[in-house]
Scaffold this active site. Structure first.
Site, PDB file in Angstrom:
ATOM      1  N   GLN A  44      -9.307  22.255  17.285  1.00 22.15           N
ATOM      2  CA  GLN A  44      -8.003  21.869  16.749  1.00 22.15           C
ATOM      3  C   GLN A  44      -6.988  22.987  16.570  1.00 22.15           C
ATOM      4  OE1 GLN A  44      -5.988  19.740  12.822  1.00 22.15           O
ATOM      5  NE2 GLN A  44      -8.188  19.610  13.027  1.00 22.15           N
ATOM      6  N   GLU A  85     -12.244  23.947   9.788  1.00 20.55           N
ATOM      7  CA  GLU A  85     -11.176  23.582   8.835  1.00 20.55           C
ATOM      8  C   GLU A  85     -11.546  23.759   7.367  1.00 20.55           C
ATOM      9  OE1 GLU A  85      -7.909  22.230   9.188  1.00 20.55           O
ATOM     10  OE2 GLU A  85      -7.932  22.342   7.010  1.00 20.55           O
TER      11      GLU A  85
HETATM   12  N1  CAO Z   1     -16.817  29.103  31.100  1.00 22.31           N
HETATM   13  C1  CAO Z   1     -17.951  29.699  30.682  1.00 22.31           C
HETATM   14  N2  CAO Z   1     -18.209  29.903  29.372  1.00 22.31           N
HETATM   15  C2  CAO Z   1     -17.299  29.465  28.475  1.00 22.31           C
HETATM   16  C3  CAO Z   1     -16.107  28.840  28.862  1.00 22.31           C
HETATM   17  C4  CAO Z   1     -15.873  28.660  30.259  1.00 22.31           C
HETATM   18  N3  CAO Z   1     -14.766  28.075  30.712  1.00 22.31           N
HETATM   19  N4  CAO Z   1     -15.402  28.514  27.750  1.00 22.31           N
HETATM   20  C5  CAO Z   1     -16.138  28.920  26.705  1.00 22.31           C
HETATM   21  N5  CAO Z   1     -17.281  29.499  27.125  1.00 22.31           N
HETATM   22  C6  CAO Z   1     -18.337  30.081  26.327  1.00 22.31           C
HETATM   23  C7  CAO Z   1     -17.865  31.210  25.458  1.00 22.31           C
HETATM   24  O1  CAO Z   1     -17.697  32.378  26.221  1.00 22.31           O
HETATM   25  C8  CAO Z   1     -18.998  31.298  24.448  1.00 22.31           C
HETATM   26  O2  CAO Z   1     -20.070  31.977  25.022  1.00 22.31           O
HETATM   27  P1  CAO Z   1     -20.907  33.158  24.270  1.00 22.31           P
HETATM   28  O3  CAO Z   1     -21.275  32.607  22.946  1.00 22.31           O
HETATM   29  O4  CAO Z   1     -22.062  33.371  25.182  1.00 22.31           O
HETATM   30  O5  CAO Z   1     -20.027  34.318  24.155  1.00 22.31           O
HETATM   31  C9  CAO Z   1     -19.430  29.837  24.318  1.00 22.31           C
HETATM   32  O6  CAO Z   1     -18.795  29.147  25.380  1.00 22.31           O
HETATM   33  C10 CAO Z   1     -19.126  29.132  23.027  1.00 22.31           C
HETATM   34  O7  CAO Z   1     -17.856  29.481  22.490  1.00 22.31           O
HETATM   35  P2  CAO Z   1     -17.642  29.424  20.923  1.00 22.31           P
HETATM   36  O8  CAO Z   1     -18.640  30.317  20.269  1.00 22.31           O
HETATM   37  O9  CAO Z   1     -16.224  29.709  20.613  1.00 22.31           O
HETATM   38  O10 CAO Z   1     -17.912  27.885  20.572  1.00 22.31           O
HETATM   39  P3  CAO Z   1     -18.804  27.268  19.410  1.00 22.31           P
HETATM   40  O11 CAO Z   1     -18.805  25.796  19.684  1.00 22.31           O
HETATM   41  O12 CAO Z   1     -20.120  27.905  19.261  1.00 22.31           O
HETATM   42  O13 CAO Z   1     -17.950  27.557  18.081  1.00 22.31           O
HETATM   43  C11 CAO Z   1     -16.003  27.489  16.689  1.00 22.31           C
HETATM   44  C12 CAO Z   1     -16.835  26.805  17.772  1.00 22.31           C
HETATM   45  C13 CAO Z   1     -14.723  26.691  16.479  1.00 22.31           C
HETATM   46  C14 CAO Z   1     -16.792  27.515  15.353  1.00 22.31           C
HETATM   47  C15 CAO Z   1     -15.695  28.920  17.111  1.00 22.31           C
HETATM   48  O14 CAO Z   1     -15.079  28.892  18.366  1.00 22.31           O
HETATM   49  C16 CAO Z   1     -14.786  29.663  16.147  1.00 22.31           C
HETATM   50  O15 CAO Z   1     -15.188  30.087  15.076  1.00 22.31           O
HETATM   51  N6  CAO Z   1     -13.515  29.880  16.533  1.00 22.31           N
HETATM   52  C17 CAO Z   1     -12.570  30.645  15.791  1.00 22.31           C
HETATM   53  C18 CAO Z   1     -12.080  29.900  14.584  1.00 22.31           C
HETATM   54  C19 CAO Z   1     -11.473  28.581  14.936  1.00 22.31           C
HETATM   55  O16 CAO Z   1     -10.567  28.449  15.724  1.00 22.31           O
HETATM   56  N7  CAO Z   1     -11.950  27.562  14.229  1.00 22.31           N
HETATM   57  C20 CAO Z   1     -11.285  26.275  14.253  1.00 22.31           C
HETATM   58  C21 CAO Z   1     -11.890  25.333  15.135  1.00 22.31           C
HETATM   59  S1  CAO Z   1     -11.132  23.773  14.812  1.00 22.31           S
HETATM   60  O17 CAO Z   1     -11.886  23.239  13.448  1.00 22.31           O
END
Ligand code: CAO
Length: 415
Positions: free
Chosen positions: A17, A139
């Protein structure tokens, strides 16, 4: 008519989001937003909270209007090659991965700068630098860590999160402003820069008045507009204030006719000092106009409970809309508690484009919230969210790839 951000290209690496809120706003202002999604999967919200089987959820569609979608495995060598071309071609990379994910993908700030020194790299993270910077955040974690939950709810109940998505959408808004400011500064410096909006910081910014109150409390030990005054106890941290107004004018939520069965038959009433006489006349408390216990704002502060009880006796005889009409005739600030059902049907919000009906090839028509920021020379037209990878071929062609290359990427499952 053109759009404010015509010509700006956004490489959109956002998901869920917070980040998508930001890039959707930029798209509404005219930027070309290319959303990069994981091949075969896409943004996780496409399949979260689905109301129709196998159709992109409202969660996804309502946060990704006016964007293009390409699928790309950015961890494969060919995917990295495509990503490099996109970095060279775009103005801003926006991401809200977990901390370090972009670096692990091989695209550190230094690497991005080497590829395109003009590129702005904008990130949402849960926390800024400090003890929690490595944490993943959603969130409600941000609402709790940013001071909102501690100051929301009633004094005798637990901390509460609010329905307004101040951690996600709020931080997305902050990030969008940072990006536009960085684009403006780039006009004179010719350089990109990093833009960081941490969710804890965004929530705290929106809770600024509570940090104000913390310092007032520390100095005086009491805050006279809080419901704890004059009979309750104040501790050493800003307490939850229920529905008391956060501003200098006392306010509260009062019941209206029908409250026994309708959970939204309520009105917010502000007892604004300059129109105290009108308030007294309307609610039938004419004697309070001159009674020294009620005549001045400071005299009323220890008696706000009695004031709002008297107001409620009057509002309970009217529906929230009748009360709103009558009170506004006297310039008394008030607002009905509107449900989502009522908002969805409100004609004036449809007329201004704040609520928009959008047609989607798989789900049909649905409602969304349009651009809440109106520019007179950059009118927003809300177009549907893209299907997963809908624009992959189109964008690869713009990068100079021919049909054979694209078929090769497809065979290798890169796109
Ligand atoms: N091709 C290949 N790999 C991809 C990709 C693509 N197109 N897009 C994403 N990935 C990979 C990432 O590189 C990551 O890999 P590694 O862990 O090996 O480095 C993996 O996908 C997962 O990404 P992520 O850790 O961001 O996703 P998650 O679901 O585990 O976590 C979230 C989600 C929201 C908790 C985390 O992204 C986060 O803390 N973000 C920052 C704060 C934020 O924006 N939070 C609000 C979210 S809305 O409530």
């Amino acid at each position: 008519m053109g759009k404010a951000l015509d010509g700006v290209r956004i490489l959109d690496f956002t998901h869920v989001q917070s980040g998508p809120t930001c890039t959707q706003l930029l798209a509404w202002f005219g930027a070309d937003v290319i959303k990069v999604e994981r091949a075969g999967a896409g943004d996780v919200t496409r399949e979260q909270l689905r109301d129709i089987p196998d159709v992109d959820s409202l969660y996804f569609t309502m946060l990704n209007h006016n964007k293009r979608s390409i699928t790309l495995d950015t961890k494969s060598p060919s995917g990295k090659e495509i990503l490099e071309k996109l970095i060279k071609r775009c103005d801003v990379l926006v991401e809200n991965f977990a901390p370090g994910a972009l670096d692990r993908m091989g695209f550190t700030w230094e690497r991005v700068q080497a590829l395109n020194p003009k590129m702005i790299v904008a990130s949402v993270k849960g926390f800024g630098p400090g003890p929690y910077e490595e944490c993943k955040v959603y969130e409600n974690v941000a609402q709790c860590a940013g001071g909102a939950a501690s100051t929301t709810g009633f004094d005798d109940g637990p901390p509460l999160v609010t329905g307004a998505q101040i951690g996600d959408s709020g931080t997305g808004l902050h990030l969008a402003l940072g990006i536009v400011a960085a684009l403006y500064q780039r006009n004179s410096t010719g350089r990109g820069q990093k833009v960081l909006a941490a969710m804890q910081d965004g929530v705290l910014n929106l809770c600024r008045v509570k940090l104000r109150d913390q310092q007032r409390l520390a100095r005086n030990g009491v805050m006279q507009e809080y419901p704890q005054y004059p009979n309750g106890e104040f501790g050493d941290a800003v307490p939850r204030a229920g529905n008391a107004s956060g501003g200098g004018q006392p306010g509260s939520i009062v019941k209206c006719k029908g409250w026994e069965t309708d959970p939204n038959a309520y009105l917010y009433f502000i007892a604004q000092a300059p129109i105290w006489k009108e308030i007294c006349n309307v609610i039938g408390k004419e004697d309070w106009i001159t009674n020294p216990d009620y005549a001045t704002p400071s005299a009323r502060l220890p008696r706000l409970k009695q004031v709002f009880e008297a107001i409620e006796q009057w509002t309970m005889t009217k529906t929230k809309f009748e009360a709103m009409d009558l009170l506004n005739k006297h310039d008394i600030p008030c607002g009905p508690i509107l449900s989502m059902k009522e908002l969805a049907a409100e004609p004036s919000l449809r007329a201004t484009g704040t609520i928009v009906e959008v047609d989607h090839p798989k789900r049909g028509k649905y409602l969304t919230v349009g651009n809440p920021i109106k520019l007179s020379d950059s009118i927003t037209e809300v177009t549907r969210s893209p299907l997963l990878g809908e624009h992959t071929d189109e964008v690869l062609a713009e990068l100079g790839y021919g049909g054979q290359d694209i078929a090769g990427f497809r065979a290798k499952k890169v796109i």
